[in-house]
Design a protein around this motif. Sequence first.
Motif, short mmCIF file in Angstrom:
data_model
loop_
_atom_site.label_atom_id
_atom_site.label_comp_id
_atom_site.label_asym_id
_atom_site.label_seq_id
_atom_site.Cartn_x
_atom_site.Cartn_y
_atom_site.Cartn_z
N THR A 204 -5.73 -6.84 1.19
CA THR A 204 -4.88 -5.07 1.01
C THR A 204 -5.40 -4.46 1.86
OG1 THR A 204 -4.31 -5.64 -1.08
CG2 THR A 204 -4.69 -3.64 -0.64
N ALA A 205 -7.09 -3.77 1.82
CA ALA A 205 -7.44 -2.40 2.65
C ALA A 205 -7.71 -3.10 4.14
CB ALA A 205 -9.06 -2.75 3.10
N LEU A 206 -7.20 -4.49 4.92
CA LEU A 206 -6.79 -4.36 5.99
C LEU A 206 -5.73 -4.00 7.20
CD1 LEU A 206 -7.93 -5.53 8.95
CD2 LEU A 206 -7.05 -7.97 8.17
N PHE A 207 -4.46 -3.99 6.34
CA PHE A 207 -3.01 -3.49 6.81
C PHE A 207 -2.19 -2.28 5.57
CE2 PHE A 207 -3.77 -8.71 7.38
CZ PHE A 207 -3.91 -8.58 8.97
N ILE A 208 -1.45 -1.57 5.96
CA ILE A 208 -1.21 -0.21 4.97
C ILE A 208 0.20 -0.98 4.77
CG2 ILE A 208 0.81 0.27 7.14
CD1 ILE A 208 -0.20 2.93 6.36
N THR A 209 0.44 -2.30 4.86
CA THR A 209 1.55 -3.43 4.37
C THR A 209 1.21 -4.10 3.35
OG1 THR A 209 1.80 -4.33 6.19
CG2 THR A 209 3.49 -2.64 6.44
N GLY A 210 -0.61 -3.85 3.09
CA GLY A 210 -1.09 -4.79 2.14
C GLY A 210 -0.89 -4.79 1.21
N ALA A 211 -0.19 -3.69 0.53
CA ALA A 211 0.01 -3.39 -1.08
C ALA A 211 0.84 -2.15 -1.04
CB ALA A 211 -0.67 -3.57 -1.96
N ALA A 212 1.80 -2.51 -2.10
CA ALA A 212 2.30 -0.95 -2.45
C ALA A 212 1.15 0.76 -2.45
CB ALA A 212 3.01 -0.90 -3.91
N PRO A 213 0.54 0.32 -2.95
CA PRO A 213 -0.79 2.19 -2.87
C PRO A 213 -1.02 2.12 -1.57
CG PRO A 213 -1.46 -0.25 -4.61
CD PRO A 213 -0.31 -0.56 -3.69
N ASN A 214 -1.51 1.41 -1.04
CA ASN A 214 -1.75 2.07 0.55
C ASN A 214 -0.15 2.96 1.49
OD1 ASN A 214 -2.96 -0.19 0.29
ND2 ASN A 214 -3.15 -1.32 1.87
N LEU A 428 -9.92 7.76 0.65
CA LEU A 428 -9.34 8.05 -0.28
C LEU A 428 -8.31 7.00 -0.22
CD1 LEU A 428 -8.95 12.11 -0.85
CD2 LEU A 428 -10.45 10.19 -1.93
N ALA A 429 -7.16 6.76 0.93
CA ALA A 429 -6.73 5.48 0.83
C ALA A 429 -7.28 4.43 0.19
CB ALA A 429 -5.60 5.80 1.83
N PHE A 430 -8.06 4.48 1.52
CA PHE A 430 -9.21 3.00 1.23
C PHE A 430 -10.01 2.13 0.06
CE2 PHE A 430 -10.34 3.08 5.81
CZ PHE A 430 -8.77 2.09 6.87
N THR A 431 -10.24 3.39 -1.18
CA THR A 431 -11.15 3.36 -2.30
C THR A 431 -9.56 3.19 -3.27
OG1 THR A 431 -12.09 5.78 -2.06
CG2 THR A 431 -11.86 4.37 -4.06
N GLY A 432 -8.48 3.42 -2.87
CA GLY A 432 -7.43 2.70 -3.36
C GLY A 432 -6.98 1.71 -3.47
N ALA A 433 -7.31 1.06 -1.65
CA ALA A 433 -7.03 -0.55 -2.11
C ALA A 433 -8.54 -1.66 -2.74
CB ALA A 433 -7.69 -0.50 -0.71
N ILE A 434 -9.71 -0.44 -2.83
CA ILE A 434 -11.01 -1.20 -2.87
C ILE A 434 -11.07 -1.05 -4.71
CG2 ILE A 434 -11.79 -1.99 -0.19
CD1 ILE A 434 -13.43 0.83 -1.90
N ASN A 435 -9.96 -0.06 -5.01
CA ASN A 435 -11.27 0.45 -6.40
C ASN A 435 -10.27 -0.74 -7.48
OD1 ASN A 435 -7.98 0.48 -6.52
ND2 ASN A 435 -8.45 2.96 -7.26
N ALA A 436 -9.21 -2.50 -6.87
CA ALA A 436 -9.27 -3.36 -7.73
C ALA A 436 -10.59 -4.09 -8.30
CB ALA A 436 -8.48 -4.70 -7.02
N SER A 437 -11.37 -3.52 -7.76
CA SER A 437 -12.86 -3.83 -7.99
C SER A 437 -13.32 -3.85 -9.63
CB SER A 437 -14.06 -4.90 -6.82
OG SER A 437 -15.08 -5.53 -7.18
N THR A 438 -12.68 -3.97 -10.66
CA THR A 438 -12.89 -3.61 -11.28
C THR A 438 -12.38 -3.94 -12.96
OG1 THR A 438 -11.24 -1.71 -11.05
CG2 THR A 438 -13.03 -0.74 -10.50
N THR A 439 -11.67 -4.48 -12.85
CA THR A 439 -11.53 -4.95 -14.30
C THR A 439 -10.84 -6.18 -13.65
OG1 THR A 439 -9.08 -3.45 -13.92
CG2 THR A 439 -11.30 -2.55 -15.71
N HIS A 440 -9.85 -6.71 -15.28
CA HIS A 440 -9.09 -7.99 -15.45
C HIS A 440 -7.37 -7.82 -15.10
CE1 HIS A 440 -9.74 -7.19 -19.56
NE2 HIS A 440 -9.27 -7.27 -19.45
N TYR A 441 -7.11 -6.25 -15.21
CA TYR A 441 -6.12 -5.60 -15.30
C TYR A 441 -5.59 -5.18 -14.48
CZ TYR A 441 -8.61 -2.25 -18.14
OH TYR A 441 -9.59 -1.39 -17.85
N ALA A 442 -6.79 -4.93 -13.09
CA ALA A 442 -6.86 -3.80 -12.37
C ALA A 442 -5.64 -3.95 -11.59
CB ALA A 442 -8.16 -3.84 -11.69
N ASN A 443 -4.79 -4.59 -11.05
CA ASN A 443 -3.62 -4.94 -10.66
C ASN A 443 -2.85 -6.68 -10.61
OD1 ASN A 443 -5.34 -6.58 -8.83
ND2 ASN A 443 -5.31 -5.60 -7.20
#
Length: 489
Positions: A204-214, A428-443
């Motif tokens: 997700t962090a590697l590509f801008i098309t990796g996920a919708a938040p990007n 900040l954009a990269f943070t939006g990709a890596i902040n899934a490393s938090t909870t079991h409902y993160a994404n």
Amino acid sequence: MKTLEKVNYKGFIWPIIVGVVLWCITPWRPNGLTPQAWQIFAIFVATIVGCITKPLPIGGTTLVGLVVTVLVGLAPMKDVTNAKGVVVNQGVLSSFGNSAAWLIAMAFIMAHGISKTGLGNRIAYIMIQKFGKRSLGIGYAITGLELILGALIPSNSARTGGVVWPVVESVSKEGYDSKPNDPSRKKIGAYIDFTAFHANILSTALFITGAAPNLVAQQMAAKQGYNMSWGGWFIASILPVAILAVIVPFVIYKMYPPEIKETPNAKSWATDKLNEMGPMSKPEKIMTAIFVLSIVLWVLSGFIDIPQLNTTFVAFLAVALLLITGVLTMQDALRETGAWNILIWLSILIFMASKLISYGFIAWFSKLVQTGLHGVNWGLVLVVLMLLLFYTHYFFASGTAHMTALYLPFLSVAVATGAPLGLSAMLLAFTGAINASTTHYANGPASILATTGYVKQGEWWKMNFVLGLIYLVVFGVVGTLWMKVIGVW
């Protein structure tokens, strides 16, 4: 004689205490918040605490939270519209139309088809044949698979649910007899399940098309005058992602070691298994064709703007084709309880998080941050904003909603304090990709892989906290220096 099902009533104690205390201090809420904003916050926090203490399975816990939300008048059952037909208050029933939740549910059913036909076993044996000498090698193989798929499939949930999870399940269960919700989960299944999740974060962090938040970050950054291109994002992310792709599977291997570490006979064993399977069966061939078709359509959906090519629709199409061709029956789909469980609780959490936005809680929080950071050195401001954007994800079940709510306000704060626009926008954009490393409902991927029965919820939170720190350090330090070298700032 019939008896009642067991309920963990002790698990209700802390959610009730937290919810009641927060509700009771509504008269003394922070300035700038309406009573409704504070009360929905109280219910949301209590629900999250309930997801931790687990008085009921997560689907039941979130359903109780939803019922309380309606009972106290913070949400209607149906959408409320004005005279012009515009929705002015979203009803709870509309929450079950969430596309991300349905995509995951359909991906689970697709995965059942891959398992039922034996295609998953075949893929698993081929992977073990190529990489199975050591379990760490399988971890790196899964990571490599995700990084390749990240360039092809623009939905992180589709990548995990439709492609990677069936492989993980087959390698674990068929390859090493490592089963979910069983002591054998620690043989190898738990390790590669958790590694697969973090591989998804990296893709997700590697590509801008990796996920919708990007893409949300791209649109919001444009409003501040910064253009994020596909190539620019890729170049900026490649070094920190490459470093993490090397260290994360190894860190998980050390922190969460599989019981099976080496399998010197894996290649010959897998070859024998493939020989036993023989040529591909007709159901396997049909499953493969539909599987490949789905991947192709998911790839095209990232480049062609056709409503029918929506990633969720592609998943529905795949399931419909599996039913029409007889690969799956409707009973197969209905028996995939994990799909329907996730559909319920993820939809509810996304809905409750959206209420935090609509009642103004998130806007109030953004303004509070702006005021608190006025006059602070821009470097420190960026650190604080990254930490806030990362850890506030505990209050979100959708990366898209999170970035929509906080990315632009945080970017505006950074630029106002003198921080370079390019650096601020990308960090900040990269943070939006890596902040899934938090909870079991993160994404979506977390919702899938945290509920398979391989990794316990407590393990998920503890290990994610450690890995989250690693992500923040690598992107915050290495990423910043790298972006200086390539001229982003």
